[in-house]
Design a protein around this motif. Structure first.
Motif, PDB file in Angstrom:
ATOM      1  N   MET A   1       6.021 -39.337 -33.327  1.00  0.00           N
ATOM      2  CA  MET A   1       4.837 -38.045 -34.349  1.00  0.00           C
ATOM      3  C   MET A   1       3.872 -39.085 -34.531  1.00  0.00           C
ATOM      4  O   MET A   1       3.544 -38.356 -35.897  1.00  0.00           O
ATOM      5  CB  MET A   1       5.313 -36.611 -34.747  1.00  0.00           C
TER       6      MET A   1
ATOM      7  N   MET B   1       9.395 -33.710 -26.783  1.00  0.00           N
ATOM      8  CA  MET B   1       8.166 -34.907 -27.292  1.00  0.00           C
ATOM      9  C   MET B   1       6.908 -34.752 -27.087  1.00  0.00           C
ATOM     10  O   MET B   1       6.555 -36.382 -26.678  1.00  0.00           O
ATOM     11  CB  MET B   1       9.255 -35.727 -28.264  1.00  0.00           C
TER      12      MET B   1
ATOM     13  N   HIS C   1       3.197 -35.315 -26.032  1.00  0.00           N
ATOM     14  CA  HIS C   1       1.842 -35.538 -27.128  1.00  0.00           C
ATOM     15  C   HIS C   1       0.059 -35.399 -25.922  1.00  0.00           C
ATOM     16  O   HIS C   1       0.538 -35.914 -25.038  1.00  0.00           O
ATOM     17  CB  HIS C   1       1.990 -37.139 -27.079  1.00  0.00           C
TER      18      HIS C   1
ATOM     19  N   CYS D   1      -3.210 -33.789 -31.902  1.00  0.00           N
ATOM     20  CA  CYS D   1      -1.973 -33.043 -30.874  1.00  0.00           C
ATOM     21  C   CYS D   1      -1.329 -31.737 -30.944  1.00  0.00           C
ATOM     22  O   CYS D   1      -0.956 -31.772 -32.464  1.00  0.00           O
ATOM     23  CB  CYS D   1      -0.845 -34.462 -30.714  1.00  0.00           C
TER      24      CYS D   1
ATOM     25  N   HIS E   1       3.819 -30.707 -34.306  1.00  0.00           N
ATOM     26  CA  HIS E   1       3.103 -32.192 -34.598  1.00  0.00           C
ATOM     27  C   HIS E   1       1.669 -32.846 -35.140  1.00  0.00           C
ATOM     28  O   HIS E   1       1.147 -33.288 -35.593  1.00  0.00           O
ATOM     29  CB  HIS E   1       2.981 -32.745 -33.375  1.00  0.00           C
ATOM     30  N   TYR E   2       0.927 -30.875 -34.695  1.00  0.00           N
ATOM     31  CA  TYR E   2      -0.279 -31.868 -35.584  1.00  0.00           C
ATOM     32  C   TYR E   2      -0.567 -32.349 -37.528  1.00  0.00           C
ATOM     33  O   TYR E   2      -1.536 -33.092 -38.302  1.00  0.00           O
ATOM     34  CB  TYR E   2      -1.284 -30.126 -36.195  1.00  0.00           C
TER      35      TYR E   2
ATOM     36  N   MET F   1       0.334 -36.028 -37.576  1.00  0.00           N
ATOM     37  CA  MET F   1      -0.756 -36.666 -35.305  1.00  0.00           C
ATOM     38  C   MET F   1      -2.296 -36.328 -35.536  1.00  0.00           C
ATOM     39  O   MET F   1      -2.248 -35.129 -34.509  1.00  0.00           O
ATOM     40  CB  MET F   1       0.062 -36.347 -34.240  1.00  0.00           C
TER      41      MET F   1
END
Ligand SMILES: [Cu+2]
Length: 171
Positions: A59, A89, A91, A155, A160-161, A164
């Motif tokens: 990530m 997963m 992206h 992302c 995820h943010y 990411m």
């Protein structure tokens, strides 16, 4: 003056092209140099910046800061270099407008499974994004650099943010 000349040239070339078409010969080369393509002249004048960024199974993006000159045309490639399935997963690279609320956007997009994890109701200019990529997938997107400033990218895959995210600096 220049405009008038252009119009004349376009007319002449248009007639020429029409004649060539009528003869059935190849006019491909002729078309490439036609001033009628003038509208595309502006993007051609721009500095083209090519950026590449990787996303992985941890990530993480390979870089959290990207910089482009003001007025440039950006070609950005996102590579998902992970191995885990897209469903767990995936992206993407989503550039948010300066007025966008990052957390609000990420939270809303999390639920937007049917819209590739993008929340159109919260779009704020500019909104530029790649599709959600699975392992080994890449996508190149093109856009004009927004007005000078700092823009966040994230992302939007659920969860995820936080790890990411990064900044695109236009200056
Ligand atoms: Cu992600």
């Amino acid at each position: 003056m220049i405009k008038l000349n252009m119009k004349k040239q376009i007319l002449i070339l248009a007639i020429g092209t029409a004649l060539l078409s009528a003869c059935g010969s190849s006019e491909t080369k002729k078309e490439e140099t036609t001033p009628a393509e003038q509208p595309t002249e502006q993007p051609a004048d721009k500095v083209v910046v090519e950026l590449s960024i990787d996303a992985n199974d941890d990530m993480k993006y390979s870089t959290n800061v990207l910089e482009v000159p003001a007025g440039s045309h950006v070609k950005l490639t996102l590579n998902n270099i992970g191995k885990l399935p897209k469903e767990s997963m995936g992206h993407n690279w989503t550039l948010l407008g300066q007025a966008a609320d990052l957390v609000a956007y990420a939270t809303a997009s999390m639920k937007a499974v049917d819209n590739d994890y993008q929340a159109p109701e919260l779009y704020s200019d500019p909104i530029v994004y790649t599709k959600m990529l699975g392992p080994g997938e890449s996508q190149t997107i093109e856009f004009d650099a927004p007005t000078p400033g700092t823009y966040k990218y994230i992302c939007t895959f659920p969860g995820h943010y936080a790890s990411m995210q990064g900044e695109l600096i236009v200056k």
